[in-house]
Scaffold this motif. Structure first.
Motif, PDB file in Angstrom:
ATOM      1  N   PRO A  25      53.587 -17.417 -22.138  1.00 15.77           N
ATOM      2  CA  PRO A  25      53.693 -18.548 -22.716  1.00 15.77           C
ATOM      3  C   PRO A  25      53.708 -18.616 -24.304  1.00 15.77           C
ATOM      4  N   ALA A  26      54.165 -19.744 -24.884  1.00 23.14           N
ATOM      5  CA  ALA A  26      54.240 -19.652 -26.337  1.00 23.14           C
ATOM      6  C   ALA A  26      52.985 -20.107 -26.852  1.00 23.14           C
ATOM      7  N   PRO A  27      52.654 -19.798 -28.086  1.00 21.47           N
ATOM      8  CA  PRO A  27      51.275 -20.129 -28.521  1.00 21.47           C
ATOM      9  C   PRO A  27      51.331 -21.611 -28.633  1.00 21.47           C
ATOM     10  N   VAL A  28      50.116 -22.318 -28.714  1.00 22.93           N
ATOM     11  CA  VAL A  28      50.250 -23.887 -28.577  1.00 22.93           C
ATOM     12  C   VAL A  28      49.458 -23.977 -30.004  1.00 22.93           C
ATOM     13  N   HIS A  74      41.539 -27.679 -33.936  1.00 20.90           N
ATOM     14  CA  HIS A  74      40.410 -27.111 -33.549  1.00 20.90           C
ATOM     15  C   HIS A  74      39.105 -27.247 -34.622  1.00 20.90           C
ATOM     16  N   LEU A  75      37.822 -27.419 -34.006  1.00 20.37           N
ATOM     17  CA  LEU A  75      36.780 -27.435 -35.004  1.00 20.37           C
ATOM     18  C   LEU A  75      35.891 -26.497 -34.657  1.00 20.37           C
ATOM     19  N   SER A  76      35.159 -25.819 -35.846  1.00 22.28           N
ATOM     20  CA  SER A  76      34.310 -24.793 -35.889  1.00 22.28           C
ATOM     21  C   SER A  76      33.313 -25.050 -37.268  1.00 22.28           C
ATOM     22  N   HIS A  77      32.416 -24.572 -37.260  1.00 19.08           N
ATOM     23  CA  HIS A  77      31.307 -24.634 -38.295  1.00 19.08           C
ATOM     24  C   HIS A  77      30.944 -23.061 -38.473  1.00 19.08           C
ATOM     25  N   GLU A  78      30.590 -23.119 -39.914  1.00 15.82           N
ATOM     26  CA  GLU A  78      30.234 -21.878 -40.644  1.00 15.82           C
ATOM     27  C   GLU A  78      29.073 -22.308 -41.411  1.00 15.82           C
ATOM     28  N   GLY A  79      27.943 -22.127 -40.860  1.00 13.87           N
ATOM     29  CA  GLY A  79      26.682 -22.679 -41.526  1.00 13.87           C
ATOM     30  C   GLY A  79      26.828 -24.374 -41.589  1.00 13.87           C
ATOM     31  N   ALA A 113      40.724 -27.452 -38.324  1.00 13.43           N
ATOM     32  CA  ALA A 113      42.187 -26.572 -38.494  1.00 13.43           C
ATOM     33  C   ALA A 113      43.105 -26.952 -37.287  1.00 13.43           C
ATOM     34  N   TYR A 114      44.389 -26.991 -37.932  1.00 19.14           N
ATOM     35  CA  TYR A 114      45.582 -27.182 -36.948  1.00 19.14           C
ATOM     36  C   TYR A 114      46.261 -25.997 -36.990  1.00 19.14           C
ATOM     37  N   GLY A 115      46.102 -25.210 -35.747  1.00 21.75           N
ATOM     38  CA  GLY A 115      46.923 -23.910 -35.616  1.00 21.75           C
ATOM     39  C   GLY A 115      46.573 -23.503 -34.186  1.00 21.75           C
ATOM     40  N   VAL A 116      46.870 -22.116 -33.860  1.00 24.72           N
ATOM     41  CA  VAL A 116      46.547 -21.576 -32.611  1.00 24.72           C
ATOM     42  C   VAL A 116      45.137 -21.044 -32.607  1.00 24.72           C
ATOM     43  N   ALA A 117      44.579 -21.399 -31.583  1.00 23.23           N
ATOM     44  CA  ALA A 117      43.239 -21.108 -31.004  1.00 23.23           C
ATOM     45  C   ALA A 117      42.939 -19.627 -31.279  1.00 23.23           C
ATOM     46  N   ASN A 118      41.721 -19.287 -31.802  1.00 22.22           N
ATOM     47  CA  ASN A 118      41.255 -17.979 -31.881  1.00 22.22           C
ATOM     48  C   ASN A 118      42.159 -17.046 -32.573  1.00 22.22           C
ATOM     49  N   SER A 119      43.046 -17.512 -33.701  1.00 18.09           N
ATOM     50  CA  SER A 119      43.788 -16.612 -34.307  1.00 18.09           C
ATOM     51  C   SER A 119      43.948 -17.200 -35.802  1.00 18.09           C
ATOM     52  N   ASP A 120      44.610 -16.410 -36.675  1.00 17.19           N
ATOM     53  CA  ASP A 120      44.855 -16.728 -38.162  1.00 17.19           C
ATOM     54  C   ASP A 120      45.911 -17.511 -38.167  1.00 17.19           C
TER      55      ASP A 120
END
Length: 158
Positions: free
Chosen positions: A33-36, A40-45, A51-58
């Motif tokens: 499958p092609a990356p989607v 995605h929302l995350s917190h650092e402290g 972010a708009y991108g591929v989950a769990n990647s750079d």
């Protein structure tokens, strides 16, 4: 006659082998499958990162960060919101972006800007980058996440 027939047969066999190899590679790639790209929302402290991108990647096209009580959000990435209220965050040489190895494009946008409000309410964010202008979309679940991100950033809680 054999002088013509033998090279012709060799050429046909070579084409057949090349065609068989190419179709096997195509079948193997079709199963992956092609990356989607998605929101995605995350917190650092206390800092929230949308972010708009591929989950769990750079692989990111755009990242928006803020902390509770901020009036503006910091925007990083290859694309930037297409809004006249965008503020260049740094003057002078831009630092190197560790993800792309190029210049880091950092800007700021007010949290109450129409572009961010439209992303949360309609699921549409008009952006501009090297490839021109286009629209990033968010589905219903992503719009709820984006609304929560904007509410968190505008609050005074950590």
């Amino acid at each position: 006659m054999f002088k013509v027939l033998i090279p012709a047969a060799a050429a046909v066999a070579l084409v057949a082998v090349a065609a068989r190899t190419q179709s096997a590679e195509t079948v193997a790639l079709e199963g992956v499958p092609a990356p989607v790209m998605a929101w995605h929302l995350s917190h650092e402290g206390a800092m929230a990162k949308l972010a708009y991108g591929v989950a769990n990647s750079d692989q990111l096209a755009l990242m928006i960060t803020c902390s509770p009580g901020d009036a503006t959000a910091v925007v990083y990435g290859d694309v930037q919101p297409d809004t006249p209220r965008l503020i260049t965050a740094a003057y002078g040489p831009a630092p190197l972006d560790p993800m792309s190895g190029g210049d880091a494009d950092e800007t700021r946008v007010p949290l109450h800007d129409a572009s961010l409000a439209g992303l949360a309410s309609r699921g549409l964010l008009r952006v501009r980058g090297d490839a021109g202008a286009f629209t990033l979309r968010a589905d219903e679940a992503e719009r709820r996440t984006i609304s929560g991100f904007l509410a968190y950033c505008g609050s005074s809680r950590a």
